[in-house]
Design a protein around this motif. Structure first.
Motif, PDB file in Angstrom:
ATOM      1  N   ALA A  36       0.868  -0.971   0.218  1.00 43.43           N
ATOM      2  CA  ALA A  36       0.129  -0.123   0.075  1.00 43.43           C
ATOM      3  C   ALA A  36       0.728   1.240  -0.074  1.00 43.43           C
ATOM      4  N   HIS A  37       0.570   2.407  -0.661  1.00 44.99           N
ATOM      5  CA  HIS A  37       1.182   3.576  -0.720  1.00 44.99           C
ATOM      6  C   HIS A  37       0.848   4.206   0.667  1.00 44.99           C
ATOM      7  N   ASP A  38       1.446   5.660   0.835  1.00 38.39           N
ATOM      8  CA  ASP A  38       1.222   6.149   2.240  1.00 38.39           C
ATOM      9  C   ASP A  38      -0.157   6.512   2.599  1.00 38.39           C
ATOM     10  N   ILE A  39      -1.136   6.784   1.601  1.00 32.08           N
ATOM     11  CA  ILE A  39      -2.404   7.201   1.922  1.00 32.08           C
ATOM     12  C   ILE A  39      -3.381   6.255   1.487  1.00 32.08           C
ATOM     13  N   ALA A  40      -4.300   5.879   2.415  1.00 28.60           N
ATOM     14  CA  ALA A  40      -5.586   4.988   2.158  1.00 28.60           C
ATOM     15  C   ALA A  40      -6.623   5.788   1.625  1.00 28.60           C
ATOM     16  N   ILE A  41      -7.205   5.251   0.655  1.00 18.82           N
ATOM     17  CA  ILE A  41      -8.448   5.614   0.130  1.00 18.82           C
ATOM     18  C   ILE A  41      -9.549   4.512   0.496  1.00 18.82           C
ATOM     19  N   GLU A  42     -10.043   4.704   1.639  1.00 21.13           N
ATOM     20  CA  GLU A  42     -10.917   3.540   2.147  1.00 21.13           C
ATOM     21  C   GLU A  42     -12.211   3.804   1.627  1.00 21.13           C
ATOM     22  N   PHE A  43     -13.104   2.797   1.020  1.00 24.08           N
ATOM     23  CA  PHE A  43     -14.271   2.765   0.766  1.00 24.08           C
ATOM     24  C   PHE A  43     -15.216   2.153   1.781  1.00 24.08           C
ATOM     25  N   ASP A  44     -16.070   2.852   2.689  1.00 25.21           N
ATOM     26  CA  ASP A  44     -17.086   2.461   3.366  1.00 25.21           C
ATOM     27  C   ASP A  44     -18.350   2.205   2.896  1.00 25.21           C
ATOM     28  N   PHE A  45     -18.856   1.337   2.497  1.00 27.76           N
ATOM     29  CA  PHE A  45     -20.123   1.183   1.981  1.00 27.76           C
ATOM     30  C   PHE A  45     -20.965   0.773   3.095  1.00 27.76           C
ATOM     31  N   PHE A  46     -22.312   0.864   2.867  1.00 25.20           N
ATOM     32  CA  PHE A  46     -23.603   0.699   3.866  1.00 25.20           C
ATOM     33  C   PHE A  46     -23.100   1.451   5.036  1.00 25.20           C
ATOM     34  N   ALA A  47     -22.634   2.785   5.032  1.00 26.05           N
ATOM     35  CA  ALA A  47     -22.133   3.450   6.040  1.00 26.05           C
ATOM     36  C   ALA A  47     -22.789   4.910   5.770  1.00 26.05           C
ATOM     37  N   MET A  48     -23.658   5.347   7.009  1.00 23.59           N
ATOM     38  CA  MET A  48     -24.455   6.538   6.939  1.00 23.59           C
ATOM     39  C   MET A  48     -23.901   7.381   8.088  1.00 23.59           C
ATOM     40  N   PRO A  49     -23.612   8.617   7.665  1.00 29.28           N
ATOM     41  CA  PRO A  49     -23.198   9.703   8.845  1.00 29.28           C
ATOM     42  C   PRO A  49     -24.236   9.786   9.767  1.00 29.28           C
ATOM     43  N   VAL A  50     -24.066   9.867  10.992  1.00 29.01           N
ATOM     44  CA  VAL A  50     -25.359  10.191  11.894  1.00 29.01           C
ATOM     45  C   VAL A  50     -25.126  11.515  12.702  1.00 29.01           C
ATOM     46  N   ALA A  51     -23.856  11.624  12.783  1.00 29.35           N
ATOM     47  CA  ALA A  51     -23.400  13.031  13.632  1.00 29.35           C
ATOM     48  C   ALA A  51     -22.009  13.102  13.718  1.00 29.35           C
ATOM     49  N   ILE A  52     -21.738  14.620  13.617  1.00 28.77           N
ATOM     50  CA  ILE A  52     -20.116  14.883  13.635  1.00 28.77           C
ATOM     51  C   ILE A  52     -20.021  15.443  15.195  1.00 28.77           C
ATOM     52  N   GLU A  53     -18.746  15.098  15.777  1.00 24.52           N
ATOM     53  CA  GLU A  53     -18.503  15.699  17.114  1.00 24.52           C
ATOM     54  C   GLU A  53     -17.120  16.132  17.200  1.00 24.52           C
ATOM     55  N   GLY A  54     -17.085  17.022  18.266  1.00 24.45           N
ATOM     56  CA  GLY A  54     -15.764  17.641  18.525  1.00 24.45           C
ATOM     57  C   GLY A  54     -15.978  18.914  19.252  1.00 24.45           C
ATOM     58  N   ASP A  55     -14.713  18.949  20.082  1.00 24.83           N
ATOM     59  CA  ASP A  55     -14.618  20.268  20.763  1.00 24.83           C
ATOM     60  C   ASP A  55     -14.534  21.580  20.139  1.00 24.83           C
ATOM     61  N   GLY A  56     -15.520  22.369  19.576  1.00 22.91           N
ATOM     62  CA  GLY A  56     -15.630  23.514  19.094  1.00 22.91           C
ATOM     63  C   GLY A  56     -15.042  23.334  17.447  1.00 22.91           C
ATOM     64  N   ARG A  57     -14.895  22.192  16.970  1.00 15.71           N
ATOM     65  CA  ARG A  57     -14.356  21.784  15.461  1.00 15.71           C
ATOM     66  C   ARG A  57     -14.634  20.305  15.243  1.00 15.71           C
ATOM     67  N   ALA A  58     -14.788  19.773  14.247  1.00  9.11           N
ATOM     68  CA  ALA A  58     -15.066  18.455  13.915  1.00  9.11           C
ATOM     69  C   ALA A  58     -13.823  17.654  14.350  1.00  9.11           C
ATOM     70  N   GLU A  59     -13.952  16.518  15.164  1.00  6.10           N
ATOM     71  CA  GLU A  59     -12.899  15.731  15.647  1.00  6.10           C
ATOM     72  C   GLU A  59     -13.278  14.198  15.126  1.00  6.10           C
ATOM     73  N   ARG A  60     -14.620  13.996  15.098  1.00  6.72           N
ATOM     74  CA  ARG A  60     -14.823  12.628  14.531  1.00  6.72           C
ATOM     75  C   ARG A  60     -16.284  12.463  14.097  1.00  6.72           C
ATOM     76  N   ILE A  61     -16.399  11.465  13.262  1.00  2.00           N
ATOM     77  CA  ILE A  61     -17.853  11.294  12.677  1.00  2.00           C
ATOM     78  C   ILE A  61     -18.223   9.871  13.172  1.00  2.00           C
TER      79      ILE A  61
END
Ligand code: NAP
Length: 436
Positions: free
Chosen positions: A254-279
């Motif tokens: 694999a190269h340095d950067i992974a482009i991962e395809f997550d299928f059947f995957a729906m975002p439900v919230a984005i969280e973080g302390d004053g900015r996006a830190e996780r989905i």
């Protein structure tokens, strides 16, 4: 004589002007009005900077503009400098070709946190759109999430992955290539709320992900239906799915950067302390109508950047009927009412290729021919010029644009076709003495 105002100088606008020229010959005058001092809309600001062959279509639009009966009127904002109603009094027909330049919101908690960006803004940033040149996206990484499984998601993943050398020949703007060169992003996750058979990615664009010098697409074969089911897909889709299967079968390092395809995957919230830190992502399955339904199973992806590539909408214009649910003007096949039309993405919503706009433009010219009497006495060009002059609007002509164009080409960095001006006042300064 027939006087037509086209609002918007992207593909839909130019194909409409071309169609009007073909249909009405020397009996028509078309003014293509744009709020920016530079023409071509989506071609300049939407098409990826490393897809120069697609951008070459601007030569066709230039040829349309270099005739007597079509002119470009830049730096005029309809709704501020002149209203649709006023244009309707001046021109026999007004055609809204304003595209779909606005983002749709994800509509989940946290979608307004800093670090969550719509694709119109992100694409506009790397393409030097004056509205988004100051976006300043956080590329510190290591995680980035792209929501959506369309071609824009692919563009964004590819641009985030490329090394400086891979932008040779591209007109990506300096502020973006400099920031991308120092990006700390190492894992790009593409979230598809449905499966590999429901992607909206075309084969050529998907295949490009397999040829990146420092990124590897990562696909899990467990997400796929049995291979025999691919035979039921239409040929383009079958080719796209076969690229995904090739990525899943990849065994090399694999190269340095992974482009991962997550299928059947729906975002439900984005969280973080004053900015996006996780989905927060919920796994899905498909119902009988192939719609994504949450399973209740959730997982978390750490990320500082979320780019929502979930489609666009047309900004409404005061007084023009609008379909809010679909984010486009309300019309019957492009006719809002006799004399007022919409075309391209402003009519259909953001689907199809650049070429899809060509028959759209020709259909609008046919409607105009049906609806609008010739020699109505409306004045067209001179009346618009008088009105804008009285309001102190500094219009930019096609000859002015040619000077801006030459200045951008002259200041290109090594290997690039141009270095775009990214601020309206820089564009206007580059034209020198106005050519009216
Ligand atoms: P698109 O093709 O409509 O894809 C949008 C994607 O976003 C779909 O996968 C859709 O999934 C997903 N989506 C929508 N709402 C969502 C939500 N709330 N949560 C999660 N996912 C969501 O739009 P696009 O990628 O912006 O492209 C617009 C048009 O430009 C398309 O016609 C495209 O082909 C064209 N384009 C072409 C090129 C090229 O030819 N090189 C490059 C860029 C764009 P569902 O299917 O489940 O709704």
């Amino acid at each position: 004589m027939l006087h037509i105002a086209v609002i918007g100088s992207g593909p839909a606008g130019y194909y409409t002007a071309e169609a009007a020229q073909k249909k009405f010959g020397t009996d028509v005058r078309v003014d293509i009005i744009d709020r920016l001092p530079v023409p071509y809309g989506l071609i300049r600001f939407g098409v990826a900077p490393d897809h120069q062959s697609i951008k070459a279509v601007h030569k066709r639009y230039e040829a349309v503009n270099l005739t007597e009966n079509v002119r470009f009127v830049g730096n005029v904002l309809v709704g501020r400098d002149v209203s649709v109603e006023e244009l309707s009094q001046i021109y026999d027909a007004v055609v809204l070709a304003t595209g779909a330049p606005a983002d749709r919101r994800l509509g989940i908690p946290g979608d307004d946190l800093p670090g969550v960006i719509g694709s119109a803004a992100f694409v506009g940033w790397y393409n030097g759109h004056p509205d988004f040149a100051g976006l300043d996206p956080d590329l510190t990484g290591p995680g980035a999430v792209i929501v959506g499984n369309g071609n824009v998601a692919l563009d964004v993943a590819r641009i985030l992955s490329k090394s400086r050398n891979e932008f040779d020949g591209a007109d990506i703007v300096a502020h973006a290539i400099d920031r991308l060169e120092h990006s700390g992003i190492r894992r790009i996750t593409l979230l598809g709320r449905r499966g590999p058979h429901q992607i909206a990615m075309t084969p050529k664009e998907l295949g490009e992900l397999g040829h990146l010098s420092r990124a590897t697409p990562v696909v899990d074969i467990a997400d796929f239906p049995p291979e025999g089911d691919d035979a039921l897909l239409e040929p383009g889709m079958r080719k796209s799915v076969s690229h995904l299967r090739d990525f899943a079968a990849q065994k090399g390092p694999a190269h340095d950067i992974a482009i991962e395809f997550d299928f059947f995957a729906m975002p439900v919230a984005i969280e973080g302390d004053g900015r996006a830190e996780r989905i927060i992502v919920e796994k899905t399955h498909l119902d009988a109508d192939l719609r994504a339904v949450g399973t209740g199973e959730r997982y978390i992806l750490p990320c500082h950047l979320v780019v929502a590539c979930i489609g666009y909408q047309t900004p409404p214009i005061a007084g023009v009927p609008y379909e809010h649910g679909r984010g486009r003007f309300a019309s019957t096949d492009g006719r809002i009412l006799p004399g007022l039309y919409c075309v391209g993405w402003a009519r259909r919503g953001p689907t199809g290729t650049i070429g899809t706009n060509r028959p759209d433009g020709y259909a609008i010219a046919d409607l105009i021919a049906e609806d609008v009497p010739r020699n109505s006495g409306k004045l067209g060009r001179p009346a618009l010029d008088a009105l804008l002059d009285a309001r102190g609007v500094d219009i930019v002509t096609f000859r002015d644009w040619q000077k801006i164009d030459a200045a951008e080409i002259a200041r290109a960095r090594q290997g690039a076709p141009r270095e775009k001006f990214v601020a309206i006042d820089e564009m206007i300064a580059a034209r020198g003495t106005p050519n009216h």
